[in-house]
Design a protein around this motif. Structure first.
Motif, PDB file in Angstrom:
ATOM      1  N   ALA A 152       0.835  -1.209   0.000  1.00 32.46           N
ATOM      2  CA  ALA A 152       0.000   0.000   0.000  1.00 32.46           C
ATOM      3  C   ALA A 152       0.867   1.255   0.000  1.00 32.46           C
ATOM      4  CB  ALA A 152      -0.928  -0.015   1.213  1.00 32.46           C
ATOM      5  N   LEU A 153       1.930   1.253   0.813  1.00 28.72           N
ATOM      6  CA  LEU A 153       2.814   2.420   0.849  1.00 28.72           C
ATOM      7  C   LEU A 153       3.525   2.619  -0.485  1.00 28.72           C
ATOM      8  CD1 LEU A 153       4.429   2.045   4.402  1.00 28.72           C
ATOM      9  CD2 LEU A 153       2.423   3.367   3.731  1.00 28.72           C
ATOM     10  N   VAL A 154       3.998   1.517  -1.086  1.00 27.89           N
ATOM     11  CA  VAL A 154       4.687   1.615  -2.373  1.00 27.89           C
ATOM     12  C   VAL A 154       3.713   2.066  -3.459  1.00 27.89           C
ATOM     13  CG1 VAL A 154       5.910   0.297  -4.144  1.00 27.89           C
ATOM     14  CG2 VAL A 154       6.431  -0.067  -1.730  1.00 27.89           C
ATOM     15  N   PHE A 155       2.482   1.589  -3.405  1.00 28.66           N
ATOM     16  CA  PHE A 155       1.481   1.954  -4.407  1.00 28.66           C
ATOM     17  C   PHE A 155       1.244   3.463  -4.420  1.00 28.66           C
ATOM     18  CE2 PHE A 155      -3.177   2.630  -5.140  1.00 28.66           C
ATOM     19  CZ  PHE A 155      -3.165   2.416  -6.503  1.00 28.66           C
ATOM     20  N   VAL A 156       0.994   4.037  -3.262  1.00 33.94           N
ATOM     21  CA  VAL A 156       0.738   5.479  -3.200  1.00 33.94           C
ATOM     22  C   VAL A 156       1.997   6.253  -3.577  1.00 33.94           C
ATOM     23  CG1 VAL A 156      -0.016   7.377  -1.738  1.00 33.94           C
ATOM     24  CG2 VAL A 156      -1.046   5.128  -1.457  1.00 33.94           C
ATOM     25  N   ALA A 157       3.167   5.783  -3.108  1.00 28.66           N
ATOM     26  CA  ALA A 157       4.412   6.467  -3.438  1.00 28.66           C
ATOM     27  C   ALA A 157       4.678   6.434  -4.942  1.00 28.66           C
ATOM     28  CB  ALA A 157       5.571   5.829  -2.682  1.00 28.66           C
ATOM     29  N   ALA A 158       4.437   5.286  -5.577  1.00 31.27           N
ATOM     30  CA  ALA A 158       4.682   5.165  -7.013  1.00 31.27           C
ATOM     31  C   ALA A 158       3.772   6.101  -7.809  1.00 31.27           C
ATOM     32  CB  ALA A 158       4.485   3.721  -7.466  1.00 31.27           C
ATOM     33  N   ILE A 159       2.496   6.200  -7.399  1.00 30.26           N
ATOM     34  CA  ILE A 159       1.593   7.122  -8.090  1.00 30.26           C
ATOM     35  C   ILE A 159       2.071   8.559  -7.911  1.00 30.26           C
ATOM     36  CG2 ILE A 159      -0.744   8.049  -8.177  1.00 30.26           C
ATOM     37  CD1 ILE A 159      -1.828   5.377  -7.445  1.00 30.26           C
ATOM     38  N   GLY A 160       2.469   8.911  -6.672  1.00 31.74           N
ATOM     39  CA  GLY A 160       2.930  10.269  -6.413  1.00 31.74           C
ATOM     40  C   GLY A 160       4.160  10.631  -7.226  1.00 31.74           C
ATOM     41  N   VAL A 161       5.160   9.740  -7.263  1.00 29.42           N
ATOM     42  CA  VAL A 161       6.380  10.009  -8.024  1.00 29.42           C
ATOM     43  C   VAL A 161       6.079  10.012  -9.523  1.00 29.42           C
ATOM     44  CG1 VAL A 161       8.733   9.225  -8.493  1.00 29.42           C
ATOM     45  CG2 VAL A 161       7.808   9.046  -6.183  1.00 29.42           C
ATOM     46  N   HIS A 162       5.176   9.131  -9.951  1.00 27.52           N
ATOM     47  CA  HIS A 162       4.778   9.102 -11.355  1.00 27.52           C
ATOM     48  C   HIS A 162       4.127  10.428 -11.761  1.00 27.52           C
ATOM     49  CE1 HIS A 162       3.615   7.422 -15.160  1.00 27.52           C
ATOM     50  NE2 HIS A 162       2.324   7.478 -14.903  1.00 27.52           N
ATOM     51  N   LEU A 163       3.265  10.968 -10.917  1.00 28.44           N
ATOM     52  CA  LEU A 163       2.659  12.269 -11.201  1.00 28.44           C
ATOM     53  C   LEU A 163       3.714  13.367 -11.252  1.00 28.44           C
ATOM     54  CD1 LEU A 163      -0.604  12.163  -9.038  1.00 28.44           C
ATOM     55  CD2 LEU A 163      -0.466  12.215 -11.531  1.00 28.44           C
ATOM     56  N   LEU A 164       4.707  13.303 -10.364  1.00 27.49           N
ATOM     57  CA  LEU A 164       5.783  14.291 -10.395  1.00 27.49           C
ATOM     58  C   LEU A 164       6.576  14.188 -11.695  1.00 27.49           C
ATOM     59  CD1 LEU A 164       7.155  14.172  -6.740  1.00 27.49           C
ATOM     60  CD2 LEU A 164       5.873  16.018  -7.807  1.00 27.49           C
ATOM     61  N   ARG A 165       6.842  12.963 -12.149  1.00 23.17           N
ATOM     62  CA  ARG A 165       7.568  12.788 -13.410  1.00 23.17           C
ATOM     63  C   ARG A 165       6.778  13.401 -14.563  1.00 23.17           C
ATOM     64  NH1 ARG A 165       6.992  10.833 -18.557  1.00 23.17           N
ATOM     65  NH2 ARG A 165       5.708   9.116 -17.752  1.00 23.17           N
ATOM     66  N   ILE A 166       5.480  13.146 -14.587  1.00 22.93           N
ATOM     67  CA  ILE A 166       4.640  13.703 -15.648  1.00 22.93           C
ATOM     68  C   ILE A 166       4.616  15.226 -15.564  1.00 22.93           C
ATOM     69  CG2 ILE A 166       2.260  13.843 -16.473  1.00 22.93           C
ATOM     70  CD1 ILE A 166       1.930  10.928 -15.624  1.00 22.93           C
ATOM     71  N   PHE A 167       4.546  15.767 -14.349  1.00 27.91           N
ATOM     72  CA  PHE A 167       4.499  17.221 -14.177  1.00 27.91           C
ATOM     73  C   PHE A 167       5.797  17.873 -14.645  1.00 27.91           C
ATOM     74  CE2 PHE A 167       5.450  20.988 -11.648  1.00 27.91           C
ATOM     75  CZ  PHE A 167       4.328  21.763 -11.880  1.00 27.91           C
ATOM     76  N   PHE A 168       6.931  17.386 -14.165  1.00 27.01           N
ATOM     77  CA  PHE A 168       8.202  18.035 -14.467  1.00 27.01           C
ATOM     78  C   PHE A 168       8.603  17.881 -15.933  1.00 27.01           C
ATOM     79  CE2 PHE A 168       9.013  17.614  -9.784  1.00 27.01           C
ATOM     80  CZ  PHE A 168       9.119  18.965  -9.536  1.00 27.01           C
ATOM     81  N   THR A 169       8.129  16.848 -16.612  1.00 28.10           N
ATOM     82  CA  THR A 169       8.469  16.668 -18.024  1.00 28.10           C
ATOM     83  C   THR A 169       7.401  17.210 -18.966  1.00 28.10           C
ATOM     84  OG1 THR A 169       7.496  14.437 -18.082  1.00 28.10           O
ATOM     85  CG2 THR A 169       9.823  14.608 -17.502  1.00 28.10           C
ATOM     86  N   GLY A 170       6.331  17.775 -18.418  1.00 26.74           N
ATOM     87  CA  GLY A 170       5.292  18.354 -19.255  1.00 26.74           C
ATOM     88  C   GLY A 170       4.448  17.337 -19.992  1.00 26.74           C
ATOM     89  N   ALA A 171       4.404  16.099 -19.506  1.00 30.61           N
ATOM     90  CA  ALA A 171       3.641  15.055 -20.191  1.00 30.61           C
ATOM     91  C   ALA A 171       2.138  15.177 -19.962  1.00 30.61           C
ATOM     92  CB  ALA A 171       4.125  13.674 -19.737  1.00 30.61           C
ATOM     93  N   PHE A 172       1.701  16.221 -19.266  1.00 28.79           N
ATOM     94  CA  PHE A 172       0.269  16.440 -19.037  1.00 28.79           C
ATOM     95  C   PHE A 172      -0.351  17.328 -20.113  1.00 28.79           C
ATOM     96  CE2 PHE A 172       2.715  19.594 -16.660  1.00 28.79           C
ATOM     97  CZ  PHE A 172       2.208  20.773 -17.195  1.00 28.79           C
ATOM     98  N   ARG A 173       0.472  17.850 -21.030  1.00 26.19           N
ATOM     99  CA  ARG A 173      -0.039  18.787 -22.028  1.00 26.19           C
ATOM    100  C   ARG A 173      -0.873  18.076 -23.086  1.00 26.19           C
ATOM    101  NH1 ARG A 173       5.663  20.970 -23.744  1.00 26.19           N
ATOM    102  NH2 ARG A 173       5.979  18.716 -23.534  1.00 26.19           N
TER     103      ARG A 173
END
Length: 516
Positions: A90-111
């Protein structure tokens, strides 16, 4: 034919794209272990005298839920191992989603065209937080009961409807006999169904829009280059699943987590020492601890600002900002083609600085969530630590924002210098005047391509004519200058500029093609 085409789907070969798979496989481990644990867990609130194997608690009144958790931990073969694997997953699941969202944010993959998928990901993150809180509360131990009490206080702080909302959730006065069975239904049925449905939608969008990729020779805004789904990427992905499962099994076997027998059964008149929630809601605990006491009486209703603002308003604003951010950036850039190449974070200085500042806010609030432990361990007066953290909550993001922005511009200047001067070689040559200098050579083609092919949205200037009485355009343009103006221009020949233009051209310009 369609199946063969799907099996040939290209996946970029970069470690950053594995973060989403870690979240997916953690969810799979959660489902498997959760199904097994559900055979032995009884979500009852009826109090009985404990007669199980754990001697220190024999004879004490415990709920059926708490007694069944002790039964799983001490009497069911492999129960404690599976229970701890479930918690670590459960901890890894939430952490992976959070870091994945950060990766998408910092690389602009949300555009564009991925704004909708970004919103699906944010919803997944919120549902994961809620699912974790429900599971965390099920054992009915002193620690999880304290968390439920905190949640009840947040509900009561909502003006006008808070009391009714609390009665509806708990089925009466706190703690009541309904909350654990209701959380159990949410934890094993409703929220897992929502999570699996959102994962399906998310993967569907990924297949439809295809992956983003980093700028390399041959990688353009109109293709996807990588390994085919079968057999190359499938073999790597299955290997990742077994590695992750093995790591979670080792953590469950060797690292203790959530020892409910040490905390004891929940009693409303008791609070456990060093009570800390799981890390993903630790920021909420920190915000509650840092907020000064304040309340207002309005029309016979008391608004407890010290609970309502950090407990209800803060997470609401957080998710609203996350949902709106892609559209905010599109509003600043105006109509643009689809973006399938990832940004290097240094090239979008303002976006990167805002992200780092937000992460620093979370870090300060997480520290504040354990201020009593920090005070005890480091022998710092509790009140002094509280005031220092309140100052840090405003000072640290300010410093982080400006330092990150300057660092990004410095890295851009370093890229410019490398393009102009080349890279250092192992040779040393002598100057005509007698001195020595390191010999330099041109950057490799792949490195120069990675630096030069970058997104360069220009600040908006439309609607600035003095005769316009409506100043909305001026506000947008001023924000656009702040967001996009700080940038170091890179040296490029006319030929290179034409190649960059071709690489950055959107699919609508030349048609959409795939390469694998």
């Amino acid at each position: 034919m369609a199946g063969r085409e799907f099996l040939r789907k290209a996946f970029p070969d970069h470690w950053a794209f594995l973060l989403g798979e870690i979240a997916l496989y953690s969810l799979l481990v959660l489902v498997l272990t959760g199904v097994w644990l559900s055979f032995f867990f009884h979500p009852g609130m009826t109090e009985l005298s404990y007669t199980g194997s754990y001697a220190p608690l024999r004879g004490q009144l415990t709920s059926q839920a708490y007694a069944s958790v002790l039964h799983i931990s001490f009497d069911v073969r492999g129960g404690l191992l599976l229970r701890q694997i479930h918690h670590w997953a459960a901890l890894v699941f939430v952490a992976a989603i959070g870091v994945h969202l950060l990766r998408i944010f910092f690389t602009g993959a949300f555009r564009r065209p991925r704004e909708a998928n970004w919103m699906v990901g944010v919803t997944l993150f919120g549902a994961g937080l809620l699912e974790g809180f429900c599971g965390y509360s099920l054992p009915d131990d002193l620690l999880s009961g304290t968390g439920l009490r905190t949640a009840q206080g947040i509900m009561l702080s909502i003006p006008v409807v808070g009391t009714y909302f609390q009665f509806f959730v708990f089925g009466g006065e706190f703690p009541g006999h309904e909350i654990i069975p209701r959380l159990y239904v949410f934890h094993i049925l409703l929220l897992p169904g929502l999570l699996l449905a959102l994962v399906g939608v998310h993967l569907g969008f990924v297949v439809y829009h295809k992956h983003t990729q980093w700028a390399r020779p041959g990688h353009t805004n109109r293709n996807v280059i990588g390994k085919p789904l079968f057999p190359q990427y499938t073999a790597k992905s299955v290997g990742l699943f077994f590695i992750l499962t093995g790591v979670l099994a080792l953590l469950g076997a060797l690292v203790q987590i959530n020892p409910v027998w040490d905390f004891g059964p929940y009693r409303p008149d008791h609070v456990s020492l060093d009570a800390q929630p799981d890390w993903y809601v630790g920021f909420l605990e920190g915000a509650l601890r840092l907020m000064p006491a304040a309340e207002t009486n309005v029309a016979g209703h008391t608004i407890a600002w010290d609970v309502f603002l950090p407990g209800a308003v803060l997470p609401t604003v957080l998710f609203l900002v996350l949902y709106a951010y892609p559209y905010f950036e599109r509003w600043l850039t105006g109509p643009r083609p689809e973006q399938h190449l990832c940004d290097r974070p240094r090239n979008e200085a303002t976006r990167t600085a805002l992200g780092v500042a937000a992460v620093s806010v979370y870090a300060v609030l997480l520290l504040a969530g354990g201020q009593d432990v920090l005070s005890y361990v480091f022998h710092v007066p509790f009140e002094l630590l509280t005031y220092c953290l309140r100052v840090a909550l405003f000072l640290v993001p300010f410093v982080a924002y400006h330092a990150t922005r300057r660092a990004c511009l410095g890295l851009q200047a370093g890229d410019r210098r490398r393009l102009l001067e080349g890279q250092v070689t192992a040779r040393v040559r002598r100057r005509p005047g007698g001195g020595y200098e390191e010999a330099r050579t041109l950057l490799p083609r792949e490195e120069a391509y990675r630096i030069l092919v970058r997104d360069e949205p220009r600040p908006r200037a439309a609607g600035t004519e003095p005769w316009r009485w409506f100043r909305g355009h001026r506000i947008r343009n001023a924000l656009s200058r702040w967001y996009f103006a700080p940038r170091v221009e890179l040296p490029a020949t006319e030929f290179q500029r034409q190649r960059i233009k071709v690489a950055r051209a959107g699919p609508a310009h030349t048609g959409n093609t795939d390469e694998s």
